[in-house]
Scaffold this motif. Sequence first.
Motif, PDB file in Angstrom:
ATOM      1  N   VAL A   7       0.862  -1.183   0.000  1.00 25.97           N
ATOM      2  CA  VAL A   7       0.000   0.000   0.000  1.00 25.97           C
ATOM      3  C   VAL A   7       0.904   1.241   0.000  1.00 25.97           C
ATOM      4  CG1 VAL A   7      -1.916   1.166   1.159  1.00 25.97           C
ATOM      5  CG2 VAL A   7      -1.742  -1.325   1.249  1.00 25.97           C
ATOM      6  N   ASP A   8       1.090   1.805  -1.184  1.00 32.83           N
ATOM      7  CA  ASP A   8       2.063   2.904  -1.309  1.00 32.83           C
ATOM      8  C   ASP A   8       1.395   4.277  -1.206  1.00 32.83           C
ATOM      9  OD1 ASP A   8       0.716   2.851  -3.644  1.00 32.83           O
ATOM     10  OD2 ASP A   8       2.440   2.651  -4.961  1.00 32.83           O
ATOM     11  N   HIS A   9       0.218   4.314  -0.627  1.00 28.02           N
ATOM     12  CA  HIS A   9      -0.494   5.586  -0.460  1.00 28.02           C
ATOM     13  C   HIS A   9       0.380   6.545   0.365  1.00 28.02           C
ATOM     14  CE1 HIS A   9      -3.504   8.464   0.834  1.00 28.02           C
ATOM     15  NE2 HIS A   9      -4.356   7.938  -0.040  1.00 28.02           N
ATOM     16  N   PRO A  10       0.462   7.818  -0.041  1.00 26.12           N
ATOM     17  CA  PRO A  10       1.340   8.771   0.663  1.00 26.12           C
ATOM     18  C   PRO A  10       1.051   8.875   2.163  1.00 26.12           C
ATOM     19  CG  PRO A  10       0.494   9.753  -1.355  1.00 26.12           C
ATOM     20  CD  PRO A  10      -0.176   8.422  -1.237  1.00 26.12           C
ATOM     21  N   LEU A  11      -0.213   8.798   2.564  1.00 26.46           N
ATOM     22  CA  LEU A  11      -0.509   8.896   4.001  1.00 26.46           C
ATOM     23  C   LEU A  11       0.060   7.708   4.758  1.00 26.46           C
ATOM     24  CD1 LEU A  11      -4.225  10.126   4.145  1.00 26.46           C
ATOM     25  CD2 LEU A  11      -2.159  11.378   4.796  1.00 26.46           C
ATOM     26  N   VAL A  12      -0.040   6.531   4.154  1.00 27.13           N
ATOM     27  CA  VAL A  12       0.504   5.317   4.780  1.00 27.13           C
ATOM     28  C   VAL A  12       2.015   5.448   4.911  1.00 27.13           C
ATOM     29  CG1 VAL A  12       0.857   2.837   4.470  1.00 27.13           C
ATOM     30  CG2 VAL A  12      -1.386   3.835   3.983  1.00 27.13           C
ATOM     31  N   LEU A  16       4.145   5.628   8.343  1.00 25.12           N
ATOM     32  CA  LEU A  16       5.133   4.574   8.595  1.00 25.12           C
ATOM     33  C   LEU A  16       6.497   5.174   8.923  1.00 25.12           C
ATOM     34  CD1 LEU A  16       5.995   1.627   8.665  1.00 25.12           C
ATOM     35  CD2 LEU A  16       6.224   1.693   6.167  1.00 25.12           C
ATOM     36  N   THR A  17       6.863   6.231   8.221  1.00 29.72           N
ATOM     37  CA  THR A  17       8.155   6.880   8.506  1.00 29.72           C
ATOM     38  C   THR A  17       8.183   7.391   9.943  1.00 29.72           C
ATOM     39  OG1 THR A  17       8.474   7.471   6.209  1.00 29.72           O
ATOM     40  CG2 THR A  17       9.668   8.801   7.820  1.00 29.72           C
ATOM     41  N   LEU A  18       7.081   8.017  10.367  1.00 35.02           N
ATOM     42  CA  LEU A  18       7.027   8.500  11.759  1.00 35.02           C
ATOM     43  C   LEU A  18       7.166   7.334  12.734  1.00 35.02           C
ATOM     44  CD1 LEU A  18       4.093  11.065  11.415  1.00 35.02           C
ATOM     45  CD2 LEU A  18       6.528  11.579  11.606  1.00 35.02           C
ATOM     46  N   MET A  19       6.556   6.211  12.410  1.00 34.91           N
ATOM     47  CA  MET A  19       6.629   5.048  13.304  1.00 34.91           C
ATOM     48  C   MET A  19       8.029   4.449  13.363  1.00 34.91           C
ATOM     49  SD  MET A  19       3.097   3.113  12.436  1.00 34.91           S
ATOM     50  CE  MET A  19       3.187   2.043  13.850  1.00 34.91           C
ATOM     51  N   PHE A  29       3.197   6.319  18.641  1.00 34.95           N
ATOM     52  CA  PHE A  29       3.369   5.086  17.858  1.00 34.95           C
ATOM     53  C   PHE A  29       2.041   4.330  17.783  1.00 34.95           C
ATOM     54  CE2 PHE A  29       4.429   0.680  17.176  1.00 34.95           C
ATOM     55  CZ  PHE A  29       5.494   0.715  16.278  1.00 34.95           C
ATOM     56  N   ARG A  30       1.390   4.208  18.925  1.00 37.42           N
ATOM     57  CA  ARG A  30       0.135   3.454  19.017  1.00 37.42           C
ATOM     58  C   ARG A  30      -0.967   4.134  18.184  1.00 37.42           C
ATOM     59  NH1 ARG A  30      -1.219   3.279  24.878  1.00 37.42           N
ATOM     60  NH2 ARG A  30       0.705   2.123  25.170  1.00 37.42           N
ATOM     61  N   GLN A  31      -1.018   5.448  18.274  1.00 39.56           N
ATOM     62  CA  GLN A  31      -2.030   6.188  17.515  1.00 39.56           C
ATOM     63  C   GLN A  31      -1.797   6.049  16.002  1.00 39.56           C
ATOM     64  OE1 GLN A  31      -4.803   7.534  18.324  1.00 39.56           O
ATOM     65  NE2 GLN A  31      -5.237   8.462  16.330  1.00 39.56           N
ATOM     66  N   LEU A  32      -0.518   6.132  15.606  1.00 41.39           N
ATOM     67  CA  LEU A  32      -0.198   5.985  14.185  1.00 41.39           C
ATOM     68  C   LEU A  32      -0.551   4.584  13.691  1.00 41.39           C
ATOM     69  CD1 LEU A  32       3.248   7.799  14.248  1.00 41.39           C
ATOM     70  CD2 LEU A  32       1.294   8.490  12.836  1.00 41.39           C
ATOM     71  N   LEU A  33      -0.292   3.598  14.539  1.00 40.96           N
ATOM     72  CA  LEU A  33      -0.596   2.211  14.161  1.00 40.96           C
ATOM     73  C   LEU A  33      -2.101   2.045  13.946  1.00 40.96           C
ATOM     74  CD1 LEU A  33       0.575  -0.589  13.694  1.00 40.96           C
ATOM     75  CD2 LEU A  33       0.338  -1.041  16.136  1.00 40.96           C
ATOM     76  N   LEU A  39      -6.141   2.307   7.075  1.00 41.31           N
ATOM     77  CA  LEU A  39      -5.829   2.482   5.651  1.00 41.31           C
ATOM     78  C   LEU A  39      -5.454   1.136   5.012  1.00 41.31           C
ATOM     79  CD1 LEU A  39      -3.833   5.771   6.191  1.00 41.31           C
ATOM     80  CD2 LEU A  39      -6.035   5.574   5.037  1.00 41.31           C
ATOM     81  N   LEU A  40      -4.756   0.294   5.766  1.00 42.60           N
ATOM     82  CA  LEU A  40      -4.409  -1.038   5.250  1.00 42.60           C
ATOM     83  C   LEU A  40      -5.667  -1.903   5.133  1.00 42.60           C
ATOM     84  CD1 LEU A  40      -1.134  -1.730   7.282  1.00 42.60           C
ATOM     85  CD2 LEU A  40      -1.288  -1.045   4.897  1.00 42.60           C
ATOM     86  N   ALA A  41      -6.550  -1.764   6.111  1.00 46.08           N
ATOM     87  CA  ALA A  41      -7.792  -2.557   6.095  1.00 46.08           C
ATOM     88  C   ALA A  41      -8.664  -2.150   4.904  1.00 46.08           C
ATOM     89  CB  ALA A  41      -8.557  -2.365   7.400  1.00 46.08           C
ATOM     90  N   TYR A  42      -8.646  -0.873   4.583  1.00 46.47           N
ATOM     91  CA  TYR A  42      -9.394  -0.372   3.419  1.00 46.47           C
ATOM     92  C   TYR A  42      -8.941  -1.128   2.175  1.00 46.47           C
ATOM     93  CZ  TYR A  42     -10.770   3.141  -0.083  1.00 46.47           C
ATOM     94  OH  TYR A  42     -11.297   3.788  -1.168  1.00 46.47           O
ATOM     95  N   GLU A  43      -7.620  -1.311   2.072  1.00 41.74           N
ATOM     96  CA  GLU A  43      -7.062  -1.977   0.894  1.00 41.74           C
ATOM     97  C   GLU A  43      -7.352  -3.480   0.904  1.00 41.74           C
ATOM     98  OE1 GLU A  43      -5.719   0.051  -1.426  1.00 41.74           O
ATOM     99  OE2 GLU A  43      -5.735  -1.773  -2.641  1.00 41.74           O
TER     100      GLU A  43
END
Length: 209
Positions: A7-12, A16-19, A29-33, A39-43
């Motif tokens: 999933v190469d969506h820019p938001l993802v 991920l970089t922040l994580m 970390f937990r909030q980002l996850l 977004l992954l579930a959407y895909e």
Amino acid sequence: MGKLTIVDHPLVQHKLTLMREKETPTAVFRQLLREISQLLAYEITRELPLTHKTINTPIEPMEAPTLAGKKLALISILRAGNGLLDGVLELIPSARVGFVGLYRDEETLKPVQYYFKVPDAMSERVTIAVDPMLATGNSSIAAIDLLKEAGAKDIRFLCLLAAPEGIETMHKAHPDVEIVTAAVDKQLNEHGYIVPGLGDAGDRMFGTK
Ligand code: URA
């Protein structure tokens, strides 16, 4: 060969970089996850089967699309899978939830089951197994073995990061299981960590060491 979706969506990718950054605090970390898991579930649910039912809008009746079949089975591979669970459940609130707990036997190095509880009628449900890190793939493969023994047929695997080694092993063991991930990293190191990775996902989300 099994299916792999990155999933190469820019938001993802941004989240991920922040994580990955080692200074990112546990709560962030937990909030980002949680956010990335949606977004992954959407895909991973993109090709869920639909049926139609008759509804009445305020204007007129229509044949409207609705999810077909039994409620999804969402399976957390303990313990790190729990970090993905809440976010996915926000997107699919009626999913049924199961847990698979495995530990590695230090002598045989094989995964041993210590907990297993899944919804009924697994053969009739689309099953999404969640575990943030697909590293060697051994525990994920063992978890999917158990889900298949319980009757699951249409299984998808959702992770945050994958190592090429884990993808290859998983595809060999379970070529029917689609893997959805935010990124595929370089390799595993000698301790089984994904490189460059983000460290121990469980420790980072739960604040343990
Ligand atoms: N599990 C983790 O939490 N991190 C890795 O890099 C590999 C497995």
